[in-house]
Structure formats: C-alpha cells, structure tokens
Write an enzyme that holds these catalytic residues in place. Structure first.
Site, PDB file in Angstrom:
ATOM      1  N   CYS A  86       0.883  -1.146  -0.001  1.00  0.00           N
ATOM      2  CA  CYS A  86      -0.015   0.050   0.002  1.00  0.00           C
ATOM      3  C   CYS A  86       0.686   1.175   0.161  1.00  0.00           C
ATOM      4  O   CYS A  86       0.724   2.214  -0.952  1.00  0.00           O
ATOM      5  CB  CYS A  86      -0.978   0.012   1.273  1.00  0.00           C
ATOM      6  SG  CYS A  86      -2.065  -1.328   1.251  1.00  0.00           S
ATOM      7  N   ASP A 498      37.095  19.119  14.171  1.00  0.00           N
ATOM      8  CA  ASP A 498      37.476  20.460  14.363  1.00  0.00           C
ATOM      9  C   ASP A 498      38.248  20.408  15.851  1.00  0.00           C
ATOM     10  O   ASP A 498      37.735  19.826  16.582  1.00  0.00           O
ATOM     11  CB  ASP A 498      36.278  21.292  14.295  1.00  0.00           C
ATOM     12  CG  ASP A 498      36.605  22.819  14.768  1.00  0.00           C
ATOM     13  OD1 ASP A 498      37.243  23.340  14.007  1.00  0.00           O
ATOM     14  OD2 ASP A 498      35.805  23.361  15.601  1.00  0.00           O
ATOM     15  N   ASP A 700      32.542  25.960  10.184  1.00  0.00           N
ATOM     16  CA  ASP A 700      32.568  24.455   9.982  1.00  0.00           C
ATOM     17  C   ASP A 700      31.408  24.030   9.073  1.00  0.00           C
ATOM     18  O   ASP A 700      31.198  22.807   8.712  1.00  0.00           O
ATOM     19  CB  ASP A 700      32.518  23.553  11.231  1.00  0.00           C
ATOM     20  CG  ASP A 700      33.761  23.772  12.217  1.00  0.00           C
ATOM     21  OD1 ASP A 700      34.859  23.824  11.854  1.00  0.00           O
ATOM     22  OD2 ASP A 700      33.294  23.967  13.432  1.00  0.00           O
TER      23      ASP A 700
END
Length: 801
Positions: A86, A498, A700
């Site tokens: 479905c 980082d 970043d």
C-alpha cells in the site's frame, strides 16, 4: 480566455535585477505565458494557457536558466494502509505527480512527507490523488489529536476482535469434529449444522473482514496487489466453497458437506489479533518521543507590573520576564537577568552534574532549576525552543526512509502477484494431479499459500527499527536527522575533528599558576584585578579563575593594554606587569631562570605569561583552551572500531600538535583557513574514505555539508547544527561513539528482521503448497511473524551504548 490559469511560485538564486529580467524575458517567449518576476519578494507571478503549456514546463525552464524553484513541505496522516505494498503504491503514484519532487510514505507511522511546488500542484490535488487510490488522507494533526485518534482506533480494533472471537470460538470447536481421531470431547450437533456455521461465519467474513475487501478492491482497481488481496482471496475461497457445500446439503440431506467456515472465520480473527498486537507494539516505538514531550513545562510564572502571575507556557512571549524557583522547570529558552543557580540539564545534554548559571548565562527550556531563584528573559518560545527542535528532528527521522528500506519496498511490491501465481499453481497441481478432483484438498493448500505469504513482516522490518533507533538516540542526546544518516553512520571509516569547541572546550581557562615569593592568593589578587580591565579572551579566563578562588579584587588606578606584549596596571598603588618575554625585556626584568618552564608550557599548547609586581618577577600564569574530559577516551574507542582520526584547525602547528598528542591523534591539518576545511574533507573522500566531519562553528558548516556524515556539537552555532546530519546535544564526543554503536546495532537489527521475514515466507510457501499447513495455522504463523519483527525491533530500546 479558455484555459487561462495563474500561478505564483518562489524563485531562488536571483542576485540582482538582471536575474529577474532574464527569467521574465525567457518565460515571456514561451507560448501562452505572461510572467512578472519580483526580485525583492523572490516570487514569479505567471499567467499561462494550459492548452499551450504545462506548469512543469515553466518550472523546468526556470531551473535550466540556473535558478531554483521553491518547494514546500507537506506532512499528511494517511489511513487505510495495511501492508508495505500500500505505502509503496501511494509513494510511486505521488512521486509521478507533476509538481511533487519527492514523496516518502511510512507504513509504520501512517504518515506521508512530500516536497512539492505549490504553484504547480495544490495540497487538495495531492490529497484527492491519495483518495482516488482508495485511502484517506488529511494534513497532519497535532499530537494530542493523533493520540486520541490512535486510542479510538485501538478501541475499535479491540471491539471488533472480541466480536470476532465470540463468533469464531464455536467454529474453532467444530474443528474437533473434523479431526480424523476421536479425542473424547462432545461436539453438540447444532455446531455441525452448515447453516449454524454460516450464521456465525458471515458477520466475521463481511463485517469484521470488510477492511480486507475494501483494501483488496483499492489495490486491484489500481492494478496492484497487497496483503488484503491475499487475505480476501483465501478467506473468500473457504467461505464460498463452504456455502456451496451447505446448499448441496440442503438439497440432498444425505450428503456430507466439506465445510471450511471455521477456516475463513478463524483466519480473520487471527489476523486481527496480529494487527492489534502490531498496533500496540508500534505505539511503543514512539515512546522516546512521548518521553521528550512529557518533559515540557506546563506553566510559567511571569513578572508583570511587579506582580507574579501563573500563565500556561504556550502564552509566554519573547521578551517576557519569568521567575523560576528551586525545583521548577525552566519554561522556555532564555537568559538569566537576575540571580544565580545550578541547573540540571541532563534531559537535554545527558550531563548528570548540574551546571552553574549566573547573570547573562543561557538556560534551556524544560531543564530543572536546582537551588536558586532566578529571573530570566524569554528568548525562544513555542516551536523555537531547543526541546521543540529536538522533537521535530526525531519526528522527521522516524518518518524518513533508510536506503535499505527501498529494497524491502521493491521486494514487497512484486511479492504479492508472485504469491497469487504460486497459489493458483498449487491449486491446479493438487486438483488435477496430486489429488485429482479433490476440490477441498486443493483449496486448502492454495489458501494456506496465500495466507502464509503475506508480506506484512517484510514491510515492518525496516521502519520499526529506524523508529526505535532514532528514539533511542534522542534519549541518549544523539539526534539523527533521518533514517539514511542512521544507516550511513555505521559505514564511517574516517573522522575529521575540528579542534576548538570540539576536541577542546572552546573557552580558555587557567591551567597553571605559580607565585615565586608570596602566597598564591595575594599574587592572584593583583593579576585578576589588573586583567579585569582588559577585554581579551585570556583576561576573561584569568578573571574567572580569580572569582572561582574567591579572590577579593581591587580597582585599578591605571590600565594599559600593549598589543602583542601584555598589560600594565596599577593596583593598590603597586605597578603590575603581565605578559610575554618581550614585555619583561622591555621593562628590564630578568626572567631567564624560568625560561625552560615557560617553554615547556608553550610546547603543551598553552599561552604562558610572566607576572611582575613593582619591577620584581613574582610568578607566571598559563592559559589554554583545555581538552574536554571525554575527548581522549572517545578517540581511543573510535580507533578500536578501526576508524582513522584526524584533526583540522586554523591554529599554528605547534599548538595543534600539542593538543593532538594529548588526545592521541596522529594526523593533524594545521593553519587551515575556514574555507579550506571542506577541501580537506574532499581530499580524504577522494582516497575512497567515508568521512564524518565533527564541528561546532559557522566556519565548519561547508565541511559538515561536504562530509558523508556531518556531526554538529549541540553547544555550537545554529548554522552548524542546521547543516549537520547528526547533532550531539551535550557536546560530548563519546556520544559519537554511541551514535556509531547505535547505527551498527540498528542495521544489524534491520538485517535480522529482513532475513527472518524473507526466510519465513520462503520456507512457509513450499510447506503450505505440499499441504502440510492448515490455513488457520498459516494465519496464526503469519500474524506471529509480524509481531515477532516488531518485537525484535523493540529490543533496540534495551541495548547498552
């Protein structure tokens, strides 16, 4: 004019009037199009003749010019789906609609999420298309309405199930009468009467079983097949064959009928049992979301005209001043404007130790004020609060599809027609060859094949695991933005970190302090008092160090900042110097005796400064952005997983390598400009690596978007969080370890589900085809398979991370 229509669409990427003029010019050259493009509003108002041009041709023309057409997100509640066939069918049809860019239909949550172009297709047209397929759809309700609807649905299912059980039990009892051996239990003769069985079986077949017929009709009218087709075919064959047998018995009282009324009724009852258990189990998969929602504060104390007043939290507005007493929940996100306290932020960050908060510190809604009365200013309310954002991310992730689910959808889509074919072949083989002319035997084997092969378990295998996995992550402070990221995380083989705010705390603090001739407290008074007049980040760290050590600070009568050297100040009528070797040399103060100590501190990545009072060297102080307590442990764990770890930073090489050596990172990219970070990600990807980038700052964002998996530190900038695929709420790198483990365990769970669902069907079909499986047993097994898949998914709630 006949066929004249108008549409308004958003256009992205325009930077000046030349852009809007170009789009307008090109569109107006199209037959039957009259366009007006507004640069300021980023909108295009387009009149077009639908007999000459179609809306999608207009948007395609805009996109070919290099601009974007704005889409909107639509979330729908969809009722009437019974299996993955479905949901696959609806998704396939909607994806082909003009103006619909993307459609995702989730069977487990009974929802649909679409990206569509409002100028081309309307919400009403999308809903109408779903209804034409035979399902009900409406714009997603709020959670309270959804909860009430679910409870009503469960109530209806229970009522129907009890009716079905009461009607089916006498029929089940008659099966004893069909046994080839005598087990000594009395069977009343009325139970064996065909018309008595007919009276019991008919309501079950056509009232209780009505959804199977309507579902089968919808599927077949749309040239597809689903689970309802299998159930309707199997039970109808048993019911109508029994009805024919009852008529033959009526005409010829001496005839012994072969009745299968109990097969159809018991089969429907067992499927209903399975469906109810499935619904209840699926409800448990959203428990994590419910738990989050229950954390919200219900009321807030607002300060109005100097008076305190209790109001519902929904009525709080940005700028309101709120009072929060010890033991109360922070109502919304904001900042402290009066008072100090400690706050239990564990429900958001996972950090069990209460966090000290004072003037101008931010506070998060739904966290708990522990021990001080504070006044706070509301900054984010309603849907903008941190908790609301978390709930939204979890909801979207639970409704999204992982790539592995698409495989399951494809299998389910082709599975049902194949099963119908196998059932038909089974009937032919039995009726014409294995037991020539034995219609009951052939019918029973074919019905068993139809029932045992229902692909419900296959359709539930992936979405239930994704829902539980993302919910489990949310409880641990890990937010996956979609199922694809939950799946993709386990493929990571390289992590790029980082430095500032990710590996380190992102906030300088005093690491070393030494007084040569006086006690530490006396010297610290001069240092902290002097630095209080400076705006430098290092000065702030020194002042906070003084406050923590409860030093009584004095006013400076003179202050001078010497860029690149340090500061000069006069405190308590004594001259104070704090700074570099150059400052000491300039002022004629000998420091060489302690040169080696300072060099060692600098080699550790610290900023070291000498302290002189009245031209006498009195000590030194070192400040550094310290490494988070959990960074080293997390990095060690990633290496144990076989993952390579690198660090990227704009800092100088010596500082970067000093920090990297502290946490066990060998690969360092130092002195990297913000715009170059994304290039470092690409370099690693070019060597065939699957890269996760972890960062917290605006700088970043490009590298987070470029990486295979972008991971944002939740204590970082909104831009980073918005760009990333995973958010670690508390900023603890060990949460990434948990995210990797959770991804691996979720994928293992999904593969288990898919294997057993497919193995079950594959093994069950031949057993049923050779006549070794009664239809009612097949029905019970089919129901059990769906429940077992959901139950296996729920095991993820208990895994230890």
């Amino acid at each position: 004019m006949s066929g004249q229509k108008e549409m308004n669409i958003g256009v992205t990427g325009m930077t000046c009037s030349a852009c809007s003029a170009r789009i307008e010019k090109v569109l107006n050259k199209m037959d039957g199009v009259e366009a007006n493009v507004n640069l300021t509003m980023e909108k295009a108002t387009i009149k077009y003749n639908e007999e000459q041009v179609e809306p999608h041709q207009i948007t395609e023309k805009i996109e070919k010019l290099g601009y974007g057409v704005q889409t909107e997100k639509l979330e729908l509640d969809i009722q009437g789906m019974t299996c993955s066939a479905c949901s696959t069918r609806i998704q396939k049809v909607l994806s082909k609609m003009k103006g619909v860019q993307e459609a995702s239909i989730n069977l487990t949550t009974e929802t649909g999420t679409l990206q569509y172009e409002p100028g081309i297709v309307s919400v009403e047209e999308i809903i109408e298309k779903i209804k034409k397929l035979g399902y009900d759809a409406e714009i997603k309700k709020d959670r309270e309405e959804q909860k009430n609807q679910k409870e009503e649905e469960i109530k209806r299912k229970k009522t129907k199930l009890w009716i079905s059980i009461l009607l089916s039990l006498p029929l089940l009892y008659t099966m004893i009468g069909h046994m080839p051996w005598d087990i000594g239990l009395p069977v009343p003769s009325i139970f064996m009467n065909p018309w008595f069985q007919f009276a019991l079986a008919t309501p079950v077949q056509f009232y209780i079983g009505a959804p199977f017929y309507s579902g089968a009709f919808r599927a077949l009218s749309n040239k597809s097949a689903n689970m309802d087709v299998l159930v309707a075919l199997g039970t109808s064959a048993a019911y109508f064959y029994s009805l024919v047998e009852a008529v033959r018995w009526q005409i010829n009282p001496g005839y012994t009928p072969e009745l299968y009324f109990e097969t159809s009724a018991v089969l429907i009852t067992l499927i209903l049992v399975g469906k109810l258990f499935e619904t209840l189990a699926k409800g448990r998969t959203t428990k994590a979301l419910t738990k989050l929602l229950n954390l919200q504060a219900k009321e807030a104390t607002i300060l109005k005209n100097g008076k305190e007043e209790q109001i519902p939290v929904d009525e709080v507005q940005v700028g309101d001043v709120l009072i929060v007493k010890p033991g109360e929940k922070i109502p919304v996100d904001g900042k402290i404007i009066k008072g100090r306290t400690s706050i239990d932020e564990s429900m958001i960050t996972g950090e069990s130790i209460p966090v000290e908060k004072h003037f101008q510190d931010t506070v998060i809604g739904s966290t708990i004020n522990k021990n001080g009365t504070i006044h706070m200013e509301a900054e984010r309310v309603g849907k903008d609060t941190a908790l609301a954002g978390i709930v939204k991310i979890v909801e979207e992730a639970q409704g999204s599809k992982a790539p592995i689910q698409r495989t399951a959808d494809v299998i389910s889509g082709i599975f049902v027609p194949i099963v119908v074919g196998i059932a038909l072949l089974t009937f032919i083989v039995w009726f014409f060859f294995a037991a020539p002319g034995n219609l009951p035997q052939a019918l029973e084997a074919a019905i068993a094949v139809l029932v045992i092969a229902c692909p419900c378990a296959l359709g539930l295998a992936t979405p239930t695991s994704i829902m539980v996995g993302t919910g489990k992550g949310a409880e641990q402070g890990i937010l996956f933005k979609g199922g694809e990221y939950l799946e993709g995380t386990q493929q990571i083989d390289t992590i790029l970190l980082d430095k500032t705010g990710t590996v380190t705390k992102g906030k300088p603090s005093v690491t070393d302090f030494k007084a040569f001739h006086t006690d530490d407290e006396s010297l610290l008074m001069y240092v902290a008092s002097s630095e209080r007049s400076s705006e430098h980040p290092l000065a702030e760290a020194i002042v906070q160090y003084g406050e923590r050590n409860e030093v009584l600070m004095k006013e400076t009568s003179h202050f001078e900042a010497i860029p690149g050297y340090g500061i000069k100040a006069v405190v308590d009528e004594k001259s104070v110097l704090i700074g570099t070797r150059k400052l000491m040399e300039q002022e004629g103060i000998a420091y060489q005796e302690y040169e080696e100590v300072i060099s060692d501190l600098e080699n550790e990545g610290k900023t070291a400064m000498f302290i002189a009072v009245n031209s006498q060297l009195e000590g030194y102080i070192a400040v550094a952005d310290t490494v988070k307590e959990t960074s080293k442990q997390a990095i060690r764990e990633w290496k144990e997983f076989g993952i390579d770890v690198y660090m990227v930073t704009g800092d100088n090489k010596r500082t970067a390598e000093a920090i990297a050596s502290q946490v066990g990172i060998e690969g360092v990219f130092a002195e990297v400009l913000p715009e170059e970070k994304a290039e470092k990600v690409k370099e690693l990807q070019k060597s065939g690596r699957k890269v996760a980038m972890v960062g917290d700052g605006i700088n970043d964002a490009p590298s987070l978007a470029t990486a295979d998996i972008g991971v944002a530190i939740g204590t970082g900038s909104d831009v980073a969080i918005e760009t990333a695929d995973i958010t670690l709420i508390g900023g603890d790198l060990e949460n990434l370890t948990k995210a990797i483990q959770l991804s691996r365990k979720t994928m293992k769970n999904i593969k288990q589900n898919l294997f057993w669902a497919l193995a079950y069907n594959s093994a069950g079909i031949p057993v049923a085809a050779v006549g070794l499986l009664a239809p009612w047993v097949a029905g019970a097994a089919m129901a059990f398979s769906s429940v077992s898949v959901v139950s296996n998914s729920l095991r993820l709630k208990r895994v230890k991370l």
